[in-house]
Design a protein around this motif. Structure first.
Motif, PDB file in Angstrom:
ATOM      1  N   ASN A  38      47.463  42.709  32.199  1.00 45.49           N
ATOM      2  CA  ASN A  38      48.208  41.742  33.012  1.00 45.49           C
ATOM      3  C   ASN A  38      49.552  42.302  33.454  1.00 45.49           C
ATOM      4  OD1 ASN A  38      46.306  39.644  33.061  1.00 45.49           O
ATOM      5  ND2 ASN A  38      46.974  38.922  31.056  1.00 45.49           N
ATOM      6  N   ARG A  42      50.575  42.785  37.311  1.00 42.53           N
ATOM      7  CA  ARG A  42      51.764  42.098  37.845  1.00 42.53           C
ATOM      8  C   ARG A  42      52.722  43.092  38.477  1.00 42.53           C
ATOM      9  NH1 ARG A  42      51.379  38.917  33.204  1.00 42.53           N
ATOM     10  NH2 ARG A  42      52.918  40.233  32.156  1.00 42.53           N
ATOM     11  N   PHE A  46      50.088  41.792  41.778  1.00 38.05           N
ATOM     12  CA  PHE A  46      49.087  40.745  41.580  1.00 38.05           C
ATOM     13  C   PHE A  46      49.624  39.726  40.582  1.00 38.05           C
ATOM     14  CE2 PHE A  46      46.806  44.570  42.828  1.00 38.05           C
ATOM     15  CZ  PHE A  46      46.006  44.093  43.853  1.00 38.05           C
ATOM     16  N   ARG A  47      48.989  38.542  40.540  1.00 38.73           N
ATOM     17  CA  ARG A  47      49.424  37.519  39.594  1.00 38.73           C
ATOM     18  C   ARG A  47      49.095  37.919  38.162  1.00 38.73           C
ATOM     19  NH1 ARG A  47      47.272  34.186  43.692  1.00 38.73           N
ATOM     20  NH2 ARG A  47      45.359  33.933  42.506  1.00 38.73           N
ATOM     21  N   ASN A  48      47.910  38.491  37.968  1.00 41.13           N
ATOM     22  CA  ASN A  48      47.449  38.934  36.648  1.00 41.13           C
ATOM     23  C   ASN A  48      46.212  39.813  36.844  1.00 41.13           C
ATOM     24  OD1 ASN A  48      45.269  37.143  37.148  1.00 41.13           O
ATOM     25  ND2 ASN A  48      46.324  35.485  36.104  1.00 41.13           N
ATOM     26  N   GLN A  50      43.008  39.155  36.308  1.00 37.82           N
ATOM     27  CA  GLN A  50      41.890  38.466  36.967  1.00 37.82           C
ATOM     28  C   GLN A  50      42.090  38.419  38.480  1.00 37.82           C
ATOM     29  OE1 GLN A  50      38.985  37.560  35.718  1.00 37.82           O
ATOM     30  NE2 GLN A  50      39.639  38.422  33.766  1.00 37.82           N
ATOM     31  N   HIS A  51      43.309  38.192  38.915  1.00 37.95           N
ATOM     32  CA  HIS A  51      43.612  38.180  40.345  1.00 37.95           C
ATOM     33  C   HIS A  51      43.342  39.562  40.943  1.00 37.95           C
ATOM     34  CE1 HIS A  51      46.712  38.215  43.769  1.00 37.95           C
ATOM     35  NE2 HIS A  51      45.702  37.478  44.184  1.00 37.95           N
ATOM     36  N   CYS A  52      43.810  40.601  40.272  1.00 33.89           N
ATOM     37  CA  CYS A  52      43.596  41.979  40.730  1.00 33.89           C
ATOM     38  C   CYS A  52      42.100  42.279  40.820  1.00 33.89           C
ATOM     39  CB  CYS A  52      44.282  42.954  39.780  1.00 33.89           C
ATOM     40  SG  CYS A  52      44.005  44.691  40.167  1.00 33.89           S
ATOM     41  N   VAL A  55      40.412  40.428  43.761  1.00 30.25           N
ATOM     42  CA  VAL A  55      40.739  41.034  45.056  1.00 30.25           C
ATOM     43  C   VAL A  55      39.941  42.320  45.249  1.00 30.25           C
ATOM     44  CG1 VAL A  55      42.576  42.177  46.368  1.00 30.25           C
ATOM     45  CG2 VAL A  55      43.015  39.978  45.269  1.00 30.25           C
TER      46      VAL A  55
END
Length: 188
Positions: A38, A42, A46-48, A50-52, A55
């Motif tokens: 994470n 970040r 990215f937010r964390n 999972q977001h990365c 995407v």
């Protein structure tokens, strides 16, 4: 469980390293595996994790190439940085248009977004951001470069939201932090 290989592209390695160091400094002890994932994601914007991952997987499914980072002209950034003093104020108006443009982007970044200013308010802000005594030149240049718009009668000024050049981020990183100034009478 199979592992998915993710490629992380970092356009600004220095900013990435600073972000990692800052986040590690806030931790009480060494991060766990998930905390480290994470933290790295970040730092890359990215937010964390999972977001990365989401995407990256979407880009693969859509067969999209990873977004290419705009090339940065670091020699231009270095020349522009020399135009600011130790307090982040513009020392002189440069003669080269490329440097003028980049200096104006710095001023643009200091204007609060989605705020409306009077001519007096925007002039007062600009006066604090330079030392050569010609705030009207800078105000007119911001309008001429289409970074700020004003009403026909000149009573209201507003920053035009747009994507800045790739050189702005590294230039701002080299300048001392300057508080985002907002006049008390600014309107929304």
């Amino acid at each position: 469980m199979s592992r998915v290989a993710l490629t992380l592209q970092i356009p600004d390695l220095s900013g990435f390293a600073k972000s990692v160091r800052e986040q590690l400094g806030k931790l009480a002890g060494p991060p766990s595996h998930v905390e480290m994932l994470n933290l790295l994601c970040r730092s890359a914007g990215f937010r964390n994790y999972q977001h990365c991952k989401g995407v990256m997987e979407a880009q693969q499914r859509l067969h999209l190439p990873p977004p290419a980072a705009a090339p940065v002209d670091y020699s231009l950034v270095e020349r522009a940085a020399r135009l600011f003093d130790e307090h982040g104020r513009l020392l002189r108006w440069p003669t080269r248009p490329a440097l003028q443009d980049l200096c104006l982007w710095v001023l643009w970044s200091r204007l609060a977004s989605r705020k409306t200013f009077t001519e007096k308010q925007i002039s007062e802000l600009i006066k604090g951001w330079h030392v050569f005594g010609d705030h009207a030149l800078l105000r007119r240049a911001l309008i001429g470069w289409r970074l700020v718009q004003r009403t026909q009668d000149g009573s209201e000024y507003r920053r035009i939201e747009q994507k800045p050049p790739a050189e702005l981020r590294p230039l701002i990183a080299r300048l001392p932090a300057m508080p985002l100034l907002q006049p008390a009478e600014s309107q929304t």
